[in-house]
Design an enzyme around this catalytic site. Structure first.
Site, PDB file in Angstrom:
ATOM      1  N   GLY A  60       0.826  -1.196   0.000  1.00 38.36           N
ATOM      2  CA  GLY A  60       0.000   0.000   0.000  1.00 38.36           C
ATOM      3  C   GLY A  60       0.861   1.247   0.000  1.00 38.36           C
ATOM      4  N   CYS A  91       5.379  -6.128   1.315  1.00 46.65           N
ATOM      5  CA  CYS A  91       5.713  -4.703   1.286  1.00 46.65           C
ATOM      6  C   CYS A  91       5.168  -3.996   2.535  1.00 46.65           C
ATOM      7  CB  CYS A  91       5.208  -4.074  -0.009  1.00 46.65           C
ATOM      8  SG  CYS A  91       5.977  -2.485  -0.385  1.00 46.65           S
ATOM      9  N   TYR A  92       4.142  -3.148   2.393  1.00 46.70           N
ATOM     10  CA  TYR A  92       3.546  -2.485   3.551  1.00 46.70           C
ATOM     11  C   TYR A  92       3.082  -3.519   4.580  1.00 46.70           C
ATOM     12  CZ  TYR A  92       0.150   0.176   6.336  1.00 46.70           C
ATOM     13  OH  TYR A  92      -0.558   0.746   7.374  1.00 46.70           O
ATOM     14  N   HIS A 180       7.516  -7.340  -4.221  1.00 53.87           N
ATOM     15  CA  HIS A 180       6.238  -7.799  -4.779  1.00 53.87           C
ATOM     16  C   HIS A 180       6.442  -9.064  -5.608  1.00 53.87           C
ATOM     17  CE1 HIS A 180       3.701  -4.345  -3.662  1.00 53.87           C
ATOM     18  NE2 HIS A 180       4.805  -3.636  -3.800  1.00 53.87           N
ATOM     19  N   GLU A 182       4.193 -10.899  -6.837  1.00 52.52           N
ATOM     20  CA  GLU A 182       3.074 -11.087  -7.760  1.00 52.52           C
ATOM     21  C   GLU A 182       3.297 -10.465  -9.131  1.00 52.52           C
ATOM     22  OE1 GLU A 182       1.978  -7.355  -5.345  1.00 52.52           O
ATOM     23  OE2 GLU A 182       3.128  -9.205  -5.102  1.00 52.52           O
ATOM     24  N   SER A 235     -27.320  -7.336 -21.536  1.00 54.24           N
ATOM     25  CA  SER A 235     -26.748  -6.233 -22.296  1.00 54.24           C
ATOM     26  C   SER A 235     -26.287  -6.669 -23.671  1.00 54.24           C
ATOM     27  CB  SER A 235     -25.546  -5.652 -21.535  1.00 54.24           C
ATOM     28  OG  SER A 235     -24.488  -6.597 -21.512  1.00 54.24           O
ATOM     29  N   GLY A 237     -23.609  -8.525 -23.785  1.00 52.72           N
ATOM     30  CA  GLY A 237     -22.215  -8.826 -23.525  1.00 52.72           C
ATOM     31  C   GLY A 237     -22.035 -10.196 -22.916  1.00 52.72           C
ATOM     32  N   ASP A 239     -20.715 -11.021 -19.951  1.00 51.08           N
ATOM     33  CA  ASP A 239     -20.960 -11.125 -18.518  1.00 51.08           C
ATOM     34  C   ASP A 239     -22.431 -11.381 -18.195  1.00 51.08           C
ATOM     35  OD1 ASP A 239     -18.295 -10.397 -18.543  1.00 51.08           O
ATOM     36  OD2 ASP A 239     -18.727  -8.297 -18.113  1.00 51.08           O
ATOM     37  N   SER A 240     -23.307 -10.538 -18.716  1.00 51.15           N
ATOM     38  CA  SER A 240     -24.730 -10.699 -18.398  1.00 51.15           C
ATOM     39  C   SER A 240     -25.282 -11.980 -19.010  1.00 51.15           C
ATOM     40  CB  SER A 240     -25.528  -9.485 -18.892  1.00 51.15           C
ATOM     41  OG  SER A 240     -25.444  -9.340 -20.298  1.00 51.15           O
ATOM     42  N   LYS A 389     -12.657 -11.579 -15.849  1.00 47.42           N
ATOM     43  CA  LYS A 389     -13.221 -11.808 -17.183  1.00 47.42           C
ATOM     44  C   LYS A 389     -12.877 -13.178 -17.748  1.00 47.42           C
ATOM     45  CE  LYS A 389     -15.450  -9.681 -20.544  1.00 47.42           C
ATOM     46  NZ  LYS A 389     -16.729  -9.001 -20.309  1.00 47.42           N
TER      47      LYS A 389
END
Length: 534
Positions: A60, A91-92, A180, A182, A235, A237, A239-240, A389
């Site tokens: 952070g 890190c933080y 980090h 990642e 929509s 798309g 996702d929906s 996604k």
């Protein structure tokens, strides 16, 4: 809808605002381990409710010395120790562990940003017992550093400048990485995470999309009573559509889908999408043409956030009316609304109600999250809200959604309203944009590039430029082309087209679309920009 009960091997990430937090989640999920992010200041009750096997404290932008520095709740470390939960600070997160457990963190004399070399010191659990003396490049991003460790801790890696790069307390199962792991700039980061999760923590790689699908179906059936009906906002798309297919699998014909043409769709979108719904997906869909309604509300509006709020409100008003019509038909008014909200939508729209996110900034109000009216009568069902996604596409394949449909590029809920910069009702901006976008996307398909690009679209700019067409001076519109590569939409890089492709597309647009005499390309990554222009 409530979050599904977490499996014992859940890895919970406490978020302290790092731009890389979502990457930790993605990396862990790629190992077939379920991971979830919640606020770093969540209550102990909230943390323990997930029954995590491992808790990771993210990085952070804060200093642990700041008065408002975020921290985990009182009793967290005691709970983790008594329940055998492994804790990793990044890190933080490392500095927070050191300070809270009695060590000393000071402002470093030499800051460490970017690529740095570290050396593993002796035997360690987090790097593996045989890694002593090994050197590796990592990605650092810190100004403070730990100079005195709490009792029971030891340094297991140092940077070339002598700063603590990793520490651990094996007895209490507490570990820390100052870098980090990642990010791809730490080449051995994934190897370290894999070793930590599987060899140190004993986590099982048993999270599968099929399991999540069955869990979501169970939750939907527990949420929706056997005599209740549900509305789904489609929509067009991915996702929906996947969300609708999943809910339809759970409750069958008690799902009622509605596709709203808000006047902000792409070229021939209504015809194409409705054909797919009826021919391939066999979903019960009602199409509502509300173009005039939306456009009249958007007249004169130029601020993108205001556009999103207006569109979100109008969608809900239409859904409420649709619910009333269903009540007359079935004798009971639907109480639920299905939406295809994804995890990046929740993250970028933070802090939405119920997510407890307080240490990162709102990027935009997603119409599924921050753009909905507070007095909405329908309760939300968001079966994809914990997925990225690519994970939604995987779920769609399991649900037998056509592969061609799953490969469609993302399209924003507010539609072309956020791709016309300025008033969408002014002149013929929407029609110009539809034609330009169609030429661009079809050219990408013809070149065999569509599947190599995460998202591509055109943007209508609120400027005119002088040009020469047919030996005459013109003062016409400027459009921009945007294409990006990405994995989850949280970060993105611009797609590098060949010169000839751009030349051909530009000529097609200027020769075919009346009122356009200049085409520009957006070559900005995310960050610093967002993918959509707005």
């Amino acid at each position: 809808m409530e979050t599904p009960t977490m499996k014992p091997d859940t890895v919970l990430i406490l978020d302290y605002g790092s731009q890389y937090t979502h990457l930790i989640t993605r990396r862990i999920r790629s190992l077939n381990v379920f991971s979830l992010v919640i606020s770093g200041t969540s209550s102990l009750k909230s943390i323990t409710s997930y029954n995590p096997r491992v808790v990771i404290l993210s990085g952070g932008p804060h200093s642990v010395h700041a008065l408002d520095a975020p921290s985990f709740p009182d009793g967290f470390m005691e709970w983790a120790e008594s329940n055998g939960v492994h804790v990793l600070g990044i890190c933080y997160g490392l500095q927070l562990l050191v300070q809270k457990l009695g060590g000393v963190v000071v402002e470093g004399e030499s800051k460490e940003y970017g690529k740095m070399e570290i050396e593993v010191k002796g035997k360690s659990e987090i790097f593996g017992s045989e890694s002593g003396g090994e050197k590796q490049m990592v990605w650092m991003s810190h100004g403070d550093e730990a100079v005195k460790l709490p009792e029971g801790f030891e340094v297991v890696a140092q940077s070339a400048q002598g700063a603590v790069a990793a520490l651990e307390n094996r007895k209490k199962k507490i570990y820390g990485l100052q870098y980090h792991p990642e990010v791809t700039h730490s080449p051995k980061g994934m190897e370290t995470l894999r070793h930590f999760l599987f060899d140190v923590c004993g986590v099982s790689a048993d999270w599968k999309m099929e399991d999540l699908m069955e869990e979501e179906i169970k939750v939907i059936n527990q949420t929706v009573a056997s005599d209740e009906h549900v509305i789904c906002a489609l929509s067009g798309g991915v996702d929906s559509t996947v969300a609708a297919t999943l809910v339809h699998k759970a409750i069958g014909d008690r799902l009622h889908c509605i596709f709203v043409d808000n006047g902000l769709l792409r070229y021939k979108e209504q015809e194409r999408v409705m054909d797919t719904f009826e021919r391939d997906l066999h979903l019960p869909v009602t199409c509502v043409d509300a173009s005039e309604r939306f456009l009249s509300e958007l007249k004169g509006v130029v601020d993108p956030e205001t556009k999103r709020k207006i569109i979100g409100k109008e969608f809900i008003n239409i859904f409420d009316q649709f619910a009333q019509e269903l009540e007359k038909k079935h004798g009971k008014k639907p109480a639920f609304l299905v939406q295809g909200t994804l995890y990046p939508d929740v993250i970028e729209s933070c802090p939405p109600p119920g997510t407890d996110r307080t240490h990162s900034h709102t990027i935009k109000s997603h119409h599924n999250v921050g753009g909905l009216p507070k007095d909405m009568k329908l309760k939300l069902i968001e079966p994809l809200k914990l997925l990225f996604k690519d994970e939604v596409r995987e779920l769609g394949r399991i649900l037998n959604v056509p592969v061609g449909f799953l490969k469609r590029h993302p399209f924003p809920g507010p539609g072309l309203a956020v791709r016309v910069l300025g008033d969408v009702t002014q002149g013929n901006a929407l029609e110009v944009l539809r034609q330009v976008d169609e030429i661009f996307i079809q050219s990408i398909r013809d070149a065999g590039l569509y599947d190599s690009i995460w998202q591509a679209f055109a943007v209508f700019l609120p400027v005119r430029s002088v040009g020469v067409q047919g030996d005459k001076r013109t003062h016409s519109h400027v459009v921009a082309l945007r294409a990006v590569t990405s994995q989850d939409g949280m970060t993105a890089d611009w797609f590098n087209f060949e010169h000839k492709f751009l030349d051909d597309v530009s000529r097609k647009i200027c020769n075919s679309v009346q009122g356009v005499n200049r085409v520009v390309q957006d070559i900005t990554s995310k960050p610093p920009s967002t993918i959509e222009w707005e």
